[in-house]
Design a protein around this motif. Structure first.
Motif, PDB file in Angstrom:
ATOM      1  N   UNK A  41       1.172 -15.711   2.595  1.00 33.58           N
ATOM      2  CA  UNK A  41       1.485 -15.037   3.917  1.00 33.58           C
ATOM      3  C   UNK A  41       1.496 -13.477   3.238  1.00 33.58           C
ATOM      4  N   UNK A  42       0.432 -13.058   2.473  1.00 32.20           N
ATOM      5  CA  UNK A  42       0.147 -11.954   1.854  1.00 32.20           C
ATOM      6  C   UNK A  42      -1.245 -11.328   2.391  1.00 32.20           C
ATOM      7  N   UNK A  43      -1.194  -9.894   2.663  1.00 30.65           N
ATOM      8  CA  UNK A  43      -2.650  -9.235   2.814  1.00 30.65           C
ATOM      9  C   UNK A  43      -3.083  -9.133   1.467  1.00 30.65           C
ATOM     10  N   UNK A  44      -4.385  -9.133   1.444  1.00 32.83           N
ATOM     11  CA  UNK A  44      -5.258  -9.300   0.276  1.00 32.83           C
ATOM     12  C   UNK A  44      -6.252  -8.056   0.180  1.00 32.83           C
ATOM     13  N   UNK A  45      -6.476  -7.466   1.405  1.00 36.38           N
ATOM     14  CA  UNK A  45      -7.355  -6.158   1.467  1.00 36.38           C
ATOM     15  C   UNK A  45      -7.336  -5.633   2.858  1.00 36.38           C
ATOM     16  N   UNK A  46      -7.800  -4.384   2.783  1.00 36.44           N
ATOM     17  CA  UNK A  46      -7.719  -3.811   4.120  1.00 36.44           C
ATOM     18  C   UNK A  46      -9.268  -2.927   3.802  1.00 36.44           C
ATOM     19  N   UNK A  47      -9.883  -3.179   5.052  1.00 34.68           N
ATOM     20  CA  UNK A  47     -11.368  -2.611   4.941  1.00 34.68           C
ATOM     21  C   UNK A  47     -11.590  -1.951   6.136  1.00 34.68           C
ATOM     22  N   UNK A  48     -12.384  -0.571   6.034  1.00 37.39           N
ATOM     23  CA  UNK A  48     -12.607   0.009   7.234  1.00 37.39           C
ATOM     24  C   UNK A  48     -14.004  -0.502   7.926  1.00 37.39           C
ATOM     25  N   UNK A  68       0.770  -1.469  -0.132  1.00 38.53           N
ATOM     26  CA  UNK A  68       0.202  -0.055   0.071  1.00 38.53           C
ATOM     27  C   UNK A  68       0.933   1.306   0.056  1.00 38.53           C
ATOM     28  N   UNK A  69       2.127   1.119   0.281  1.00 43.56           N
ATOM     29  CA  UNK A  69       3.111   2.415   0.104  1.00 43.56           C
ATOM     30  C   UNK A  69       3.559   2.395  -1.550  1.00 43.56           C
ATOM     31  N   UNK A  70       3.587   1.215  -2.195  1.00 43.55           N
ATOM     32  CA  UNK A  70       4.105   0.897  -3.387  1.00 43.55           C
ATOM     33  C   UNK A  70       2.946   1.149  -4.452  1.00 43.55           C
ATOM     34  N   UNK A  71       1.791   1.862  -4.347  1.00 46.33           N
ATOM     35  CA  UNK A  71       0.902   2.152  -5.516  1.00 46.33           C
ATOM     36  C   UNK A  71      -0.468   1.418  -5.202  1.00 46.33           C
ATOM     37  N   UNK A  72      -0.474   0.496  -4.181  1.00 49.65           N
ATOM     38  CA  UNK A  72      -1.694  -0.184  -4.049  1.00 49.65           C
ATOM     39  C   UNK A  72      -2.816   0.832  -3.609  1.00 49.65           C
ATOM     40  N   UNK A  73      -4.054   0.887  -3.935  1.00 52.42           N
ATOM     41  CA  UNK A  73      -4.988   1.880  -3.170  1.00 52.42           C
ATOM     42  C   UNK A  73      -5.600   1.332  -2.067  1.00 52.42           C
ATOM     43  N   UNK A  74      -5.544   2.306  -0.867  1.00 47.96           N
ATOM     44  CA  UNK A  74      -5.935   2.249   0.209  1.00 47.96           C
ATOM     45  C   UNK A  74      -7.534   3.008   0.432  1.00 47.96           C
ATOM     46  N   UNK A  75      -8.209   2.140   0.959  1.00 53.40           N
ATOM     47  CA  UNK A  75      -9.412   2.879   1.267  1.00 53.40           C
ATOM     48  C   UNK A  75      -9.435   4.151   1.959  1.00 53.40           C
ATOM     49  N   UNK A  76     -10.050   5.463   1.785  1.00 52.25           N
ATOM     50  CA  UNK A  76     -10.027   6.586   2.435  1.00 52.25           C
ATOM     51  C   UNK A  76     -10.164   6.453   3.917  1.00 52.25           C
ATOM     52  N   UNK A  77     -11.078   5.590   4.282  1.00 56.08           N
ATOM     53  CA  UNK A  77     -11.559   5.512   5.584  1.00 56.08           C
ATOM     54  C   UNK A  77     -10.676   4.566   6.405  1.00 56.08           C
TER      55      UNK A  77
END
Length: 562
Positions: free
Chosen positions: A278-285, A215-224
Motif C-alpha cells: 500500500x505504497x506509491x513507488x513512483x510518480x511520472x509526468x 516526497x515531502x520527506x526528501x524523496x526526489x519528485x520529477x520537476x515536471x
C-alpha cells in the motif's frame, strides 16, 4: 427516431493540413477515414429525468444479474437497472447510502454525494463524500440484491473506486480537494481495502492508506510533476506537507492483483501503486503536447465564426481524467482520455484567458511564430486578439520566466485527444487533432458545442470536445478504445491492438441538435462514465455491449457492438 451522428471521412488516417481549414473554404476537415471494423448502434436508454444535475455519472455492470448500477449524484443514490432486455432498461430500486452505520461507529451523512460505483462478484461498492468535502468520506458495501452490509471510512472526497482483477482488493481514489476558500486542503491518497473475506466482517483496521508524504520527506519528485498553488502545510511533525496535499488522485486502474496506476489529473502525472505494501513507488509526468507540430492543430476561438484548425504556439497539458490499461508485448500500456483540468477555486485559480497573461517579449515559441506564419499575425496584440488566440484558457502557474515576471511558454488544459503511454511515461501514440476534425465533419454547424446548449464553437476557447473517459474492450480478438466526449458528445472508437498502428473505427453521437437540450428528445449529453460488457457477459449472448452514463441529460444508454 433520434438522428444519431456518425462519420466516415474520405481522407486517409494521419493526413494533416498545412494551412488552417475554415468552414467556408472546405467541406472536408482532414478527418481520418472510419474503417467500420466495428459498429456501435443504440439499443435502449434509461432516463433519470434530471437535467444538468449529474443524474447519471458512473456505471457498473453485474453479469450474473444483468443489472447496471448507475450513480445518480443529484439524488445521492445509485440507481439499479435491469438490462436483461437492453432495448428496454428498467429501474428496479435505489441503493441508499445515507444512514448506513460504518465499522468505525460513524454514520454515512445526508448531504454528501455518491461519486462512484464498482461491482465484483456479489459485492457492490459505492464511494460517498462527506457533506463537507474536506472531511473523510466513506465506502458503503452492498450485496447485488441491494442490502447494505458494511461501510468503511476512507480519505477526503473519495471520487472513484475499483476492484483488482480477481476482486480481492478494493481501491479508492481520495481526491482531497480543498474547500472553496482554499483555507483547508486535505491530502490526496488511495485507500487499499481487502474484500476477499466477508465484507460484513471488515473493520476499520483493514483499511490501509497510500499517501505521498515520502516526497515531502526528501524523496526526489520529477520537476515536471505539477505542484503549485497555496501551500497550507503546517510544518508540524507528522502532518502532510505541500506535495501530499497538492497531489489529487483522480482515477485508478488495477493492472494486476498486486499493482495499479493512479492518474493525478491536475498534476499532469500518474503514480505507481504497490498493493502489497500500500505504497506509491513512483510518480511520472505525462508531459505536454506541442500544438505547433503538424497533426496537433486545434481550434482556439469561439469568436472567429469559423472552424479554424491550425497550429499555435501552445503546449497542452494532457491531464487525463479516465484511463484504462492493457498488455502489449509484455508491457503495460496506459490509454488516457486527455480532458484537462485547472485548479479553479474562489481562494485560488490558475485559469485565465491568454490575452490576460503577461507574455515575455522574447518568449521563444511566440517569437518564432510571429516571425514565421502565413496568417499575417505579426504582433503579440494580433496574436492575442479574440478571433485568434486571445480567449484560450491557459494556466498562470506554468511557463513562467525564472524571475516570475512574465510567461515564456503558453500552457493550455488538456490534449483534446486520447493517448497511449508506456508504464515508463513514454508516449507511444496520440490522436492529435482527430477529434476536432471528425466532429467538424459530423456536425459542422455544432462544432465544439457545449453539452447544456446547442452552440457553435462554444468550447473552442477551452478544451474543445473534452474527452472525459475511455474504456477498452476486446471484440473478436482485437482491442478497441471507446472514448466518451463530454461536451459535443458521442463516442470515438479506435482499434488500439497495436499501438504502432492505431486506426479510427467509428464516431457515433446519440444526440439530436435539433432538439432543446433540456428535453428528452435531445438524447445523450455529457458522456461521463463508460463500461464495456464483453460478449461472454452480455445481455445479448455473443454480442458485446457498451454502457454510457451521461451526466447532463441524466441518461444511461446501451449500445450493441457489431
Amino acid at each position: 427516431m433520434r438522428r444519431s451522428l456518425t462519420v466516415s471521412a474520405a481522407l486517409a488516417l494521419g493526413l494533416t493540413l498545412a494551412a488552417p481549414v475554415h468552414a467556408d473554404e472546405a467541406t472536408s476537415y482532414g478527418a481520418p477515414e472510419a474503417t467500420g471494423a466495428v459498429e456501435l448502434s443504440a439499443l435502449g436508454t434509461y432516463h433519470a429525468d434530471v437535467f444538468d444535475a449529474s443524474g447519471a455519472e458512473i456505471v457498473a455492470h453485474d453479469p450474473r444479474t444483468q443489472r447496471l448500477f448507475v450513480v445518480n449524484a443529484a439524488a445521492a443514490v445509485v440507481e439499479v437497472l435491469d438490462v436483461s432486455d437492453p432495448e428496454r432498461p428498467e429501474k428496479l430500486f435505489d441503493l441508499e447510502t445515507a444512514g448506513v452505520r460504518a465499522a468505525d461507529g460513524s454514520v454515512v451523512e445526508r448531504g454528501g454525494a455518491a461519486n462512484s460505483v464498482a461491482v465484483h462478484g456479489n459485492v457492490v461498492a459505492v464511494a460517498v463524500e462527506a457533506a463537507d468535502r474536506t472531511d473523510d468520506g466513506w465506502v458503503v458495501l452492498f450485496d447485488t440484491g441491494g442490502r447494505a452490509v458494511n461501510a468503511l471510512r476512507v480519505g477526503a472526497l473519495p471520487d472513484m473506486l475499483t476492484f483488482t482483477p480477481e476482486g480481492r482488493t478494493l481501491l479508492v481514489a481520495n481526491e482531497g480537494e480543498p474547500n472553496d476558500d482554499v483555507t483547508v486542503d486535505p491530502e490526496g491518497s488511495v485507500s487499499v481495502i481487502p474484500v476477499n473475506r466477508r465484507p460484513a466482517a471488515l473493520t476499520q483496521d483493514d483499511v490501509r492508506t497510500a499517501d505521498f508524504r515520502a516526497w515531502d520527506e526528501g524523496r526526489e519528485l520529477h520537476p515536471d510533476v505539477r505542484v503549485y498553488g497555496p501551500d497550507l502545510s503546517t510544518g508540524e511533525a507528522g502532518t502532510p506537507g505541500r506535495v501530499a496535499r497538492n497531489l489529487e488522485p483522480e482515477y485508478i486502474v488495477a493492472d494486476t492483483n498486486h499493482s495499479a496506476h493512479v492518474v493525478l489529473q491536475e498534476a499532469n502525472a500518474f503514480a505507481v501503486l504497490d498493493l502489497r505494501r500500500a505504497e506509491f513507488t513512483d510518480i511520472l509526468p505525462f508531459g505536454t503536447k506541442d500544438h505547433m507540430e503538424p497533426g496537433n492543430e486545434l481550434d482556439v476561438s469561439d469568436r472567429d465564426g469559423a472552424i479554424t484548425l491550425a497550429n499555435w504556439p501552445v503546449r497542452g497539458m494532457y491531464q487525463p481524467d479516465g484511463f484504462d490499461s492493457y498488455r502489449w508485448r509484455g508491457q503495460t500500456l496506459l490509454v488516457t482520455a486527455n480532458e484537462g483540468d485547472a485548479r479553479d477555486w474562489d481562494g485560488y485559480s490558475e485559469e485565465t484567458r491568454l490575452k490576460d497573461l503577461e507574455l515575455c517579449e522574447d518568449a521563444p515559441g511566440v517569437r518564432e511564430f510571429l516571425e514565421d506564419n502565413d496568417r499575417g499575425i505579426g504582433t503579440v496584440e494580433e496574436l492575442t486578439a479574440d478571433h485568434n488566440l486571445g480567449r484560450l484558457s491557459v494556466s498562470t502557474a506554468e511557463g513562467l520566466s525564472e524571475d516570475g515576471s512574465c510567461h515564456e511558454e503558453i500552457r493550455s488544459f488538456g490534449g483534446r485527444s486520447f493517448s497511449i503511454f508506456g508504464a515508463d511515461g513514454e508516449q507511444l501514440f496520440d490522436s492529435g487533432s482527430d477529434f476536432e476534425r471528425i466532429t467538424a465533419e459530423a456536425a459542422p454547424e455544432f462544432f465544439n458545442s457545449n453539452h447544456r446548449e446547442n452552440t457553435f464553437a462554444g468550447r473552442s476557447d477551452d478544451k474543445g470536445p473534452e474527452p472525459e473517459g475511455v474504456v477498452l474492450g476486446e471484440v473478436r480478438g482485437r482491442t478497441y478504445a471507446f472514448v466518451g466526449l463530454e461536451r459535443v458528445g458521442g463516442v470515438m472508437v479506435y482499434d488500439v491492438t497495436d499501438p504502432r498502428a492505431v486506426t479510427f473505427a467509428q464516431y457515433l453521437n446519440n444526440r439530436d441538435f435539433a432538439e432543446d437540450p433540456a428535453g428528452r428528445e435531445a438524447g445523450d449529453l455529457g458522456a461521463e462514465g463508460l463500461t464495456f460488457i464483453s460478449a461472454g457477459d452480455s445481455p445479448i449472448p455473443g454480442t458485446p455491449v457498451l454502457a454510457v452514463a451521461n451526466e447532463v441529460s441524466g441518461t444511461t444508454t446501451l449500445f450493441r457492438i457489431d
